[in-house]
Design a protein around this motif. Structure first.
Motif, PDB file in Angstrom:
ATOM      1  N   ALA A 384       0.845  -1.200   0.000  1.00  2.00           N
ATOM      2  CA  ALA A 384       0.000   0.000   0.000  1.00  2.00           C
ATOM      3  C   ALA A 384       0.873   1.241   0.000  1.00  2.00           C
ATOM      4  CB  ALA A 384      -0.921   0.009   1.221  1.00  2.00           C
ATOM      5  N   GLU A 385       0.269   2.358  -0.415  1.00  2.00           N
ATOM      6  CA  GLU A 385       0.893   3.674  -0.286  1.00  2.00           C
ATOM      7  C   GLU A 385       0.254   4.374   0.902  1.00  2.00           C
ATOM      8  OE1 GLU A 385       3.384   5.002  -1.967  1.00  2.00           O
ATOM      9  OE2 GLU A 385       3.603   3.329  -3.376  1.00  2.00           O
ATOM     10  N   ASP A 386       1.088   4.853   1.816  1.00  2.34           N
ATOM     11  CA  ASP A 386       0.577   5.560   2.985  1.00  2.34           C
ATOM     12  C   ASP A 386       1.086   6.993   2.945  1.00  2.34           C
ATOM     13  OD1 ASP A 386       0.692   6.511   5.942  1.00  2.34           O
ATOM     14  OD2 ASP A 386      -0.557   4.707   6.015  1.00  2.34           O
ATOM     15  N   PRO A 387       0.222   7.988   3.233  1.00  3.26           N
ATOM     16  CA  PRO A 387       0.683   9.377   3.189  1.00  3.26           C
ATOM     17  C   PRO A 387       1.875   9.648   4.093  1.00  3.26           C
ATOM     18  CG  PRO A 387      -1.714   9.289   3.342  1.00  3.26           C
ATOM     19  CD  PRO A 387      -1.225   7.895   3.525  1.00  3.26           C
ATOM     20  N   ALA A 388       1.963   8.933   5.197  1.00  4.35           N
ATOM     21  CA  ALA A 388       3.073   9.152   6.127  1.00  4.35           C
ATOM     22  C   ALA A 388       4.246   8.227   5.838  1.00  4.35           C
ATOM     23  CB  ALA A 388       2.601   8.956   7.564  1.00  4.35           C
ATOM     24  N   GLY A 389       3.979   6.945   5.595  1.00  4.31           N
ATOM     25  CA  GLY A 389       5.033   5.946   5.511  1.00  4.31           C
ATOM     26  C   GLY A 389       5.524   5.631   4.125  1.00  4.31           C
ATOM     27  N   GLY A 390       4.945   6.288   3.095  1.00  3.51           N
ATOM     28  CA  GLY A 390       5.348   5.965   1.742  1.00  3.51           C
ATOM     29  C   GLY A 390       4.869   4.584   1.349  1.00  3.51           C
ATOM     30  N   ARG A 391       5.653   3.896   0.541  1.00  7.47           N
ATOM     31  CA  ARG A 391       5.280   2.530   0.145  1.00  7.47           C
ATOM     32  C   ARG A 391       5.486   1.605   1.336  1.00  7.47           C
ATOM     33  NH1 ARG A 391       7.102  -0.637  -5.408  1.00  7.47           N
ATOM     34  NH2 ARG A 391       4.966  -1.286  -5.948  1.00  7.47           N
ATOM     35  N   LEU A 414      -6.273   4.032  12.727  1.00  7.59           N
ATOM     36  CA  LEU A 414      -6.783   2.763  12.215  1.00  7.59           C
ATOM     37  C   LEU A 414      -6.751   2.709  10.694  1.00  7.59           C
ATOM     38  CD1 LEU A 414      -9.812   2.207  14.627  1.00  7.59           C
ATOM     39  CD2 LEU A 414      -7.483   1.298  14.810  1.00  7.59           C
ATOM     40  N   SER A 415      -6.859   3.849  10.031  1.00  4.83           N
ATOM     41  CA  SER A 415      -6.834   3.859   8.566  1.00  4.83           C
ATOM     42  C   SER A 415      -5.512   3.322   8.027  1.00  4.83           C
ATOM     43  CB  SER A 415      -7.088   5.279   8.046  1.00  4.83           C
ATOM     44  OG  SER A 415      -6.110   6.180   8.538  1.00  4.83           O
ATOM     45  N   SER A 416      -4.409   3.541   8.751  1.00  4.59           N
ATOM     46  CA  SER A 416      -3.114   3.035   8.296  1.00  4.59           C
ATOM     47  C   SER A 416      -3.075   1.509   8.333  1.00  4.59           C
ATOM     48  CB  SER A 416      -1.990   3.619   9.149  1.00  4.59           C
ATOM     49  OG  SER A 416      -1.904   5.017   8.993  1.00  4.59           O
ATOM     50  N   TYR A 417      -3.714   0.900   9.309  1.00  2.00           N
ATOM     51  CA  TYR A 417      -3.808  -0.561   9.362  1.00  2.00           C
ATOM     52  C   TYR A 417      -4.672  -1.071   8.221  1.00  2.00           C
ATOM     53  CZ  TYR A 417      -1.940  -0.163  14.139  1.00  2.00           C
ATOM     54  OH  TYR A 417      -1.160   0.109  15.232  1.00  2.00           O
ATOM     55  N   GLY A 435       4.078   5.026  22.480  1.00  2.00           N
ATOM     56  CA  GLY A 435       4.108   5.103  23.937  1.00  2.00           C
ATOM     57  C   GLY A 435       2.695   4.915  24.448  1.00  2.00           C
ATOM     58  N   TYR A 436       2.089   5.987  25.033  1.00  2.00           N
ATOM     59  CA  TYR A 436       0.675   5.863  25.376  1.00  2.00           C
ATOM     60  C   TYR A 436      -0.123   5.730  24.087  1.00  2.00           C
ATOM     61  CZ  TYR A 436       1.021  11.025  24.938  1.00  2.00           C
ATOM     62  OH  TYR A 436       1.283  12.297  24.519  1.00  2.00           O
ATOM     63  N   LEU A 437      -1.234   5.002  24.151  1.00  2.00           N
ATOM     64  CA  LEU A 437      -2.037   4.785  22.959  1.00  2.00           C
ATOM     65  C   LEU A 437      -2.746   6.074  22.567  1.00  2.00           C
ATOM     66  CD1 LEU A 437      -3.691   1.287  23.534  1.00  2.00           C
ATOM     67  CD2 LEU A 437      -1.534   1.839  22.365  1.00  2.00           C
ATOM     68  N   GLU A 438      -2.597   6.450  21.305  1.00  2.00           N
ATOM     69  CA  GLU A 438      -3.339   7.592  20.780  1.00  2.00           C
ATOM     70  C   GLU A 438      -4.832   7.254  20.754  1.00  2.00           C
ATOM     71  OE1 GLU A 438      -2.159  10.533  20.146  1.00  2.00           O
ATOM     72  OE2 GLU A 438      -0.059  10.041  20.519  1.00  2.00           O
ATOM     73  N   PRO A 439      -5.704   8.289  20.680  1.00  2.00           N
ATOM     74  CA  PRO A 439      -7.134   8.066  20.926  1.00  2.00           C
ATOM     75  C   PRO A 439      -7.784   6.926  20.159  1.00  2.00           C
ATOM     76  CG  PRO A 439      -6.682  10.410  20.915  1.00  2.00           C
ATOM     77  CD  PRO A 439      -5.395   9.732  20.534  1.00  2.00           C
ATOM     78  N   GLU A 440      -7.531   6.784  18.850  1.00  2.00           N
ATOM     79  CA  GLU A 440      -8.199   5.716  18.098  1.00  2.00           C
ATOM     80  C   GLU A 440      -7.779   4.339  18.586  1.00  2.00           C
ATOM     81  OE1 GLU A 440      -8.159   5.894  13.866  1.00  2.00           O
ATOM     82  OE2 GLU A 440      -8.868   7.969  13.786  1.00  2.00           O
ATOM     83  N   LEU A 441      -6.504   4.167  18.890  1.00  2.00           N
ATOM     84  CA  LEU A 441      -6.036   2.870  19.385  1.00  2.00           C
ATOM     85  C   LEU A 441      -6.537   2.618  20.797  1.00  2.00           C
ATOM     86  CD1 LEU A 441      -2.342   2.761  18.095  1.00  2.00           C
ATOM     87  CD2 LEU A 441      -4.474   2.267  16.881  1.00  2.00           C
ATOM     88  N   PHE A 442      -6.550   3.651  21.613  1.00  2.00           N
ATOM     89  CA  PHE A 442      -7.031   3.509  22.984  1.00  2.00           C
ATOM     90  C   PHE A 442      -8.483   3.035  23.007  1.00  2.00           C
ATOM     91  CE2 PHE A 442      -8.841   5.229  26.942  1.00  2.00           C
ATOM     92  CZ  PHE A 442      -7.925   4.746  27.879  1.00  2.00           C
ATOM     93  N   ASP A 443      -9.301   3.621  22.125  1.00  2.00           N
ATOM     94  CA  ASP A 443     -10.712   3.237  22.061  1.00  2.00           C
ATOM     95  C   ASP A 443     -10.889   1.829  21.501  1.00  2.00           C
ATOM     96  OD1 ASP A 443     -11.403   5.708  23.052  1.00  2.00           O
ATOM     97  OD2 ASP A 443     -11.900   6.574  21.095  1.00  2.00           O
TER      98      ASP A 443
END
Length: 489
Positions: A384-391, A414-417, A435-443
């Motif tokens: 996949a192509e990710d806006p942050a991670g590239g290919r 979650l969209s990156s997964y 580190g601490y889970l960001e909101p989408e992962l925490f939920d």
């Protein structure tokens, strides 16, 4: 009719671990100028009432994912461009300095202090400078001396980023319209803690930050702000800080001292935001817990190599420990490992047909600490192509999907997964460099552990080889009395 206020906007925004071998270069940054820079700020489109009759002048803004120290040549070029643009477009009534506050540059021990000193040398002494910062930044004496208003986020995880920038801009406009330079007070609090011990989701940070609205509502106070500081830079400025600004000198100093005293009094109460352990301890717990559907997906933070705090993003320690588990190798536990950065590995396999067998070395190229590069043998299951991670690719090994990216990124959304075919609510276990889970992962998490893994942002800061910190500082030192004197201006 009086002329509109003229306010410049610019800054360099990154936090940098001096314990990471990663070098943050120009390629790691997104640079915005002109209308693209103004478009970042929603109070300008359409203009909020307080922002009207202001000529907002974009200068330059450079921003990157946290990383290692910044390449000094990249910093020098941006610094020079900011100064040149200020000269070209000036004069100004003020400047909004949009920064993180924990940038390290190779060869400097106070990068933001260097930047603001240079800016002030061009602006002159009269214009007001207002800084919007991350609460994990540092307020050095130099930064404090050359700014008139400072504020920072009030939440961790940071859900008030844009609110903070707007507050810094609004406070600046209000002060300029009053025509009175604000009073300010700084209290350095000799505490240095990782962000994962100071989340505002839990006490004592939740209660500490909850005091801010009441204190800043007092007569004579404009703003109060608490900086936790940045634990992964070995620099004298790294420590907690409280800054108050106001229209009354005494009220401002009292506000800073009061919050500083509360911060210091709570020092022994800070604890990690989730249960912790070694990677193996966390895996033992997680693999048992995944038998309970209510605890799935179970998350483990590979915290020592968290790219969101400056880790290199390619330490393979946690992946090696994960692959050593038979439940993972035989597929009885469905798991995801997110992620490792390795552009060479991605280039070797990304053009193969999906389903192809792959055998490739991954990780350990930037931060080669044990075990170094790992041989990954499995099946290519997604590209996949990710806006942050590239290919990006996903390699399946038994029950494990291993994400490998072309650029450093943090799998906090979650969209990156999903781009790599993973719905996290359908897997048993997610190991993520965070580190601490960001909101989408925490939920999304059924449960969660924080693994104290090795890396450039090791959560066990007593294992870090500090040499340049101003001492004493808690918890590295404990038997000392804090000097909570307010420095005023």
């Amino acid at each position: 009719m009086p002329r509109p206020l003229r306010i410049a906007i610019g800054g360099i925004h990154i936090e940098s671990s001096t314990f990471s071998p990663h070098l943050s270069t120009a390629d790691d940054f997104t640079v915005t100028r002109g209308n693209a820079l103004l478009a970042r700020y929603d109070w300008l489109s359409p203009a909020q009432p307080w922002a009207t009759d202001v000529d907002w002048v974009p200068v330059l803004h450079a921003r990157a994912l946290p990383g290692g120290a910044v390449d000094p040549e990249a910093y020098r070029l941006w610094r020079t461009e900011i100064l040149d643009e200020l000269v070209k477009a000036g004069p100004f009534d003020g400047m909004l300095l949009d920064i993180h506050g924990a940038m390290s540059v190779v060869g400097l021990d106070d990068a933001e202090g260097d930047l603001v000193t240079a800016i002030r040398s061009v602006l002159g002494p009269e214009p007001f400078v207002s800084a919007a910062m991350d609460l994990h930044g540092n307020v050095s004496p130099v930064l404090f001396a050359h700014t008139d208003l400072l504020t920072c986020y009030r939440t961790a995880p940071h859900v008030d980023v844009w609110e903070t920038r707007e507050r810094a801009a609004r406070n600046l406009v209000d002060a300029l319209r009053r025509g009175q330079r604000p009073h300010k007070a700084l209290v350095h609090v000799p505490i240095l803690l990782p962000g994962e011990m100071t989340s505002t989701r839990i006490e004592p940070a939740r209660g500490l930050y909850a005091r801010i609205p009441e204190i800043e509502a007092r007569d004579g106070v404009i703003d109060t702000a608490i900086w936790i500081g940045f634990a992964w830079a070995d620099e004298p400025r790294c420590r907690g800080a409280v800054v108050a600004t106001g229209t009354d000198a005494d009220a401002t100093a009292r506000a800073a001292r009061e919050l500083g005293e509360h911060f210091w009094a709570a020092r022994e109460e800070f604890s990690f935001v989730a249960p912790t352990g070694s990677m193996d301890d966390c895996l033992d717990t997680a693999l048992l817990a995944t038998a309970d559907p209510a605890l799935r997906p179970f998350f483990i933070s590979d915290s020592g190599d968290n790219p969101g705090a400056g880790g290199a993003d390619d330490v393979t320690y946690a992946l090696e420990r994960l692959l050593a588990r038979p439940q993972i190798r035989d597929g009885s536990v469905r798991a995801v490992y997110a992620s490792l950065v390795d552009a060479d590995a991605v280039a070797q396999i990304a053009d193969l047909p999906i389903g192809s067998p792959v055998r490739v070395l991954v990780g350990g190229r930037v931060d080669p600490r044990d075990p170094g590069p790992l041989r990954l043998e499995g099946t290519l299951e997604a590209v996949a192509e990710d806006p942050a991670g590239g290919r990006c690719v996903s390699v399946r090994v038994g029950g494990l999907s291993v994400f490998v990216t072309s650029r450093r990124m943090q799998y906090s959304q979650l969209s990156s997964y999903r781009r790599l075919g993973i719905a996290v609510d359908e897997v048993d276990l997610v190991i993520v460099k965070i580190g601490y889970l960001e909101p989408e992962l925490f939920d999304a998490a059924g449960d969660w552990l924080l693994a104290l893994t090795p890396g450039g942002v090791d959560q066990d800061i007593e294992r870090l080889p500090y040499k340049n910190l101003a001492r004493p500082v808690f918890p590295l030192d404990r038997d000392f009395a804090a000097d909570l004197t307010a420095v005023t201006g």
